[in-house]
Write a protein that holds these residues in place. Structure first.
Motif, PDB file in Angstrom:
ATOM      1  N   ALA A   1      -7.740 -12.312  -9.095  1.00  0.00           N
ATOM      2  CA  ALA A   1      -7.073 -12.316  -7.791  1.00  0.00           C
ATOM      3  C   ALA A   1      -5.977 -11.248  -7.738  1.00  0.00           C
ATOM      4  CB  ALA A   1      -6.487 -13.700  -7.496  1.00  0.00           C
ATOM      5  N   ALA A   2      -5.239 -11.077  -8.830  1.00  0.00           N
ATOM      6  CA  ALA A   2      -4.190 -10.055  -8.862  1.00  0.00           C
ATOM      7  C   ALA A   2      -4.787  -8.652  -8.762  1.00  0.00           C
ATOM      8  CB  ALA A   2      -3.364 -10.200 -10.141  1.00  0.00           C
ATOM      9  N   HIS A   3      -5.882  -8.409  -9.466  1.00  0.00           N
ATOM     10  CA  HIS A   3      -6.537  -7.096  -9.379  1.00  0.00           C
ATOM     11  C   HIS A   3      -7.078  -6.845  -7.972  1.00  0.00           C
ATOM     12  CE1 HIS A   3      -6.478  -5.258 -13.354  1.00  0.00           C
ATOM     13  NE2 HIS A   3      -6.469  -6.488 -13.824  1.00  0.00           N
ATOM     14  N   GLY A   4      -7.615  -7.879  -7.358  1.00  0.00           N
ATOM     15  CA  GLY A   4      -8.084  -7.733  -5.983  1.00  0.00           C
ATOM     16  C   GLY A   4      -6.948  -7.442  -5.021  1.00  0.00           C
ATOM     17  N   ALA A   5      -5.807  -8.090  -5.229  1.00  0.00           N
ATOM     18  CA  ALA A   5      -4.636  -7.840  -4.378  1.00  0.00           C
ATOM     19  C   ALA A   5      -4.128  -6.412  -4.543  1.00  0.00           C
ATOM     20  CB  ALA A   5      -3.536  -8.846  -4.698  1.00  0.00           C
ATOM     21  N   GLN A   6      -4.256  -5.860  -5.742  1.00  0.00           N
ATOM     22  CA  GLN A   6      -3.916  -4.448  -5.938  1.00  0.00           C
ATOM     23  C   GLN A   6      -4.790  -3.567  -5.049  1.00  0.00           C
ATOM     24  OE1 GLN A   6      -4.467  -4.179 -10.272  1.00  0.00           O
ATOM     25  NE2 GLN A   6      -2.311  -3.553 -10.387  1.00  0.00           N
ATOM     26  N   LYS A   7      -6.085  -3.873  -5.038  1.00  0.00           N
ATOM     27  CA  LYS A   7      -7.032  -3.071  -4.265  1.00  0.00           C
ATOM     28  C   LYS A   7      -6.829  -3.231  -2.757  1.00  0.00           C
ATOM     29  CE  LYS A   7     -10.785  -3.034  -7.653  1.00  0.00           C
ATOM     30  NZ  LYS A   7     -10.027  -3.554  -8.787  1.00  0.00           N
ATOM     31  N   LEU A   8      -6.634  -4.445  -2.322  1.00  0.00           N
ATOM     32  CA  LEU A   8      -6.542  -4.708  -0.882  1.00  0.00           C
ATOM     33  C   LEU A   8      -5.178  -4.382  -0.284  1.00  0.00           C
ATOM     34  CD1 LEU A   8      -8.379  -8.150  -0.593  1.00  0.00           C
ATOM     35  CD2 LEU A   8      -9.245  -5.904   0.098  1.00  0.00           C
ATOM     36  N   PHE A   9      -4.117  -4.763  -0.986  1.00  0.00           N
ATOM     37  CA  PHE A   9      -2.783  -4.735  -0.392  1.00  0.00           C
ATOM     38  C   PHE A   9      -1.793  -3.817  -1.095  1.00  0.00           C
ATOM     39  CE2 PHE A   9      -4.476  -9.165  -0.125  1.00  0.00           C
ATOM     40  CZ  PHE A   9      -4.921  -9.083   1.187  1.00  0.00           C
ATOM     41  N   GLY A  10      -2.191  -3.216  -2.205  1.00  0.00           N
ATOM     42  CA  GLY A  10      -1.258  -2.409  -2.972  1.00  0.00           C
ATOM     43  C   GLY A  10      -0.267  -3.259  -3.753  1.00  0.00           C
ATOM     44  N   ALA A  11      -0.554  -4.544  -3.910  1.00  0.00           N
ATOM     45  CA  ALA A  11       0.328  -5.444  -4.654  1.00  0.00           C
ATOM     46  C   ALA A  11       0.354  -5.050  -6.135  1.00  0.00           C
ATOM     47  CB  ALA A  11      -0.160  -6.885  -4.508  1.00  0.00           C
ATOM     48  N   PHE A  12       1.405  -5.415  -6.805  1.00  0.00           N
ATOM     49  CA  PHE A  12       1.544  -5.210  -8.250  1.00  0.00           C
ATOM     50  C   PHE A  12       1.333  -3.751  -8.657  1.00  0.00           C
ATOM     51  CE2 PHE A  12      -0.462  -9.422  -7.516  1.00  0.00           C
ATOM     52  CZ  PHE A  12       0.664 -10.205  -7.748  1.00  0.00           C
ATOM     53  N   GLY A  13       1.778  -2.833  -7.812  1.00  0.00           N
ATOM     54  CA  GLY A  13       1.660  -1.409  -8.122  1.00  0.00           C
ATOM     55  C   GLY A  13       0.269  -0.841  -7.913  1.00  0.00           C
ATOM     56  N   GLY A  14      -0.585  -1.573  -7.216  1.00  0.00           N
ATOM     57  CA  GLY A  14      -1.953  -1.112  -6.990  1.00  0.00           C
ATOM     58  C   GLY A  14      -2.051  -0.054  -5.917  1.00  0.00           C
ATOM     59  N   PRO A  15      -3.240   0.520  -5.759  1.00  0.00           N
ATOM     60  CA  PRO A  15      -3.420   1.633  -4.828  1.00  0.00           C
ATOM     61  C   PRO A  15      -3.581   1.237  -3.366  1.00  0.00           C
ATOM     62  CG  PRO A  15      -5.475   1.154  -5.954  1.00  0.00           C
ATOM     63  CD  PRO A  15      -4.428   0.251  -6.549  1.00  0.00           C
ATOM     64  N   GLY A  16      -3.799  -0.033  -3.077  1.00  0.00           N
ATOM     65  CA  GLY A  16      -4.085  -0.436  -1.706  1.00  0.00           C
ATOM     66  C   GLY A  16      -5.494  -0.029  -1.313  1.00  0.00           C
ATOM     67  N   LEU A  17      -5.868  -0.387  -0.110  1.00  0.00           N
ATOM     68  CA  LEU A  17      -7.243  -0.165   0.332  1.00  0.00           C
ATOM     69  C   LEU A  17      -7.598   1.316   0.425  1.00  0.00           C
ATOM     70  CD1 LEU A  17      -9.652  -1.899   0.930  1.00  0.00           C
ATOM     71  CD2 LEU A  17      -8.945  -2.031   3.302  1.00  0.00           C
ATOM     72  N   GLU A  18      -6.696   2.135   0.931  1.00  0.00           N
ATOM     73  CA  GLU A  18      -7.005   3.558   1.065  1.00  0.00           C
ATOM     74  C   GLU A  18      -7.136   4.228  -0.301  1.00  0.00           C
ATOM     75  OE1 GLU A  18      -8.281   6.884   2.882  1.00  0.00           O
ATOM     76  OE2 GLU A  18      -8.049   4.908   3.752  1.00  0.00           O
ATOM     77  N   GLY A  19      -6.248   3.905  -1.221  1.00  0.00           N
ATOM     78  CA  GLY A  19      -6.349   4.452  -2.576  1.00  0.00           C
ATOM     79  C   GLY A  19      -7.600   3.972  -3.283  1.00  0.00           C
ATOM     80  N   THR A  20      -7.953   2.720  -3.071  1.00  0.00           N
ATOM     81  CA  THR A  20      -9.166   2.171  -3.671  1.00  0.00           C
ATOM     82  C   THR A  20     -10.396   2.841  -3.082  1.00  0.00           C
ATOM     83  OG1 THR A  20      -8.057   0.059  -4.063  1.00  0.00           O
ATOM     84  CG2 THR A  20     -10.462   0.044  -4.104  1.00  0.00           C
TER      85      THR A  20
END
Length: 192
Positions: free
Chosen positions: A25-44
């Motif tokens: 769930a945390a990895h998915g939130a990175q992809k979707l929302f940029g949570a936890f330092g993730g790229p967000g949807l556009e970066g993904t």
């Protein structure tokens, strides 16, 4: 099974569900929302394009939703066969991206997504245990036939996605090779 063994099994499944489901769930939130330092949807989307998943926008959204939703449902122990199968299929596709780097994650290999896929599969098959929403709801979303159906359907979807990605990677490599020999530089990828 004795009461003590049953309780231990339920606790073990709870711990596994929380760990695997929470991680997904945390990895998915990175992809979707940029949570936890993730790229967000556009970066993904950009990363998906670079990895050969097309259309990259849809692929980014589906990967993010599969990880976030599958992980959250696993952690809760709700619709466990479908949640585990969805997470396993998503991680199987991710593992194929890492496979050329070998097994170990320290070398960029498939170790990490493969372990998540196997743990998700095990949860889909074993069920969530008594400390779960599935148990509280009388296993309405966790019938005995559901693991096989969910794993077959998710596996077929993963196989199709992997095959399409491999064809795209081969076509991109061929186009790159053709552009290199002709002296032209390849066009920038278009948003999908």
């Amino acid at each position: 099974m004795s009461s003590t063994a049953s309780t231990r099994s339920d606790l073990a499944r709870l711990v596994l569900r929380l760990g695997v489901g929470g991680t997904l769930a945390a990895h998915g939130a990175q992809k979707l929302f940029g949570a936890f330092g993730g790229p967000g949807l556009e970066g993904t989307r950009g990363a998906m394009h670079a990895m050969g998943f097309r259309p990259s926008g849809r692929s980014a959204l589906l990967a993010g939703l599969s990880e976030t939703g599958g992980g959250a449902l696993l952690a809760l122990g709700l619709a466990t066969p479908a949640a585990g199968a969805t997470a396993a299929a998503t991680m199987a596709a991710a593992a194929t991206v890492h496979a050329p780097n070998g097994f170990w994650s320290t070398s960029g290999g498939l170790e990490y997504p493969a372990v998540l896929a196997l743990a998700s599969t095990a949860l889909a098959v074993s069920g969530p245990g008594r400390l779960s929403l599935d148990h509280a709801l009388g296993h309405a979303l966790n019938r005995p036939w559901m693991p096989a159906v969910a794993l077959l359907a998710a596996g077929a979807g993963a196989a199709l996605t992997i095959r399409q990605r491999q064809a795209t990677v081969a076509a991109d490599a061929s186009a790159q090779g053709s552009a290199s020999t002709s002296g032209d530089s390849p066009d920038e990828p278009v948003a999908s």
